[in-house]
Design a protein around this motif. Structure first.
Motif: not given
Length: 88
Positions: A23-24, A27-28, A30-31, A46, A48, A52-53, A56
């Motif tokens: 996930f992280l 997420w990175e 998408t950032q 949205s 982290a 939120e984690i 998700a």
């Protein structure tokens, strides 16, 4: 070096921790791209944070963050993730 590598592999031996790392990483990624804001009625905003984690990974808001915090602590201890504080 072998002891440090063994600690990292040990921490990745849990499926939840692997999911958190996945996930992280996503997420990175998408950032770095242009992100569109989440709808206001979205229960998973949205970002982290621990909540939120958990949201998700489970698809629900309200997963116990204490369990996830423990997994994140293990990943931090192994040097696989870093923690930053925002707000209180």
């Amino acid at each position: 070096q072998f002891a440090q590598d063994a600690e990292r592999f040990k921490s990745l031996g849990d499926p939840i921790r692997l999911a958190v790392i996945g996930f992280l990483r996503a997420w990175e990624n998408t950032q770095t791209a242009t992100a569109t804001p989440a709808p206001s009625d979205d229960p998973c905003p949205s970002g982290a944070t621990v909540t939120e984690i958990a949201c998700a990974l489970t698809g629900k808001s309200g997963k116990e963050p204490s369990t996830l915090s423990h997994h994140l602590k293990e990943l931090r201890h192994a040097g696989l993730v870093k923690q930053t504080r925002h707000g209180k």
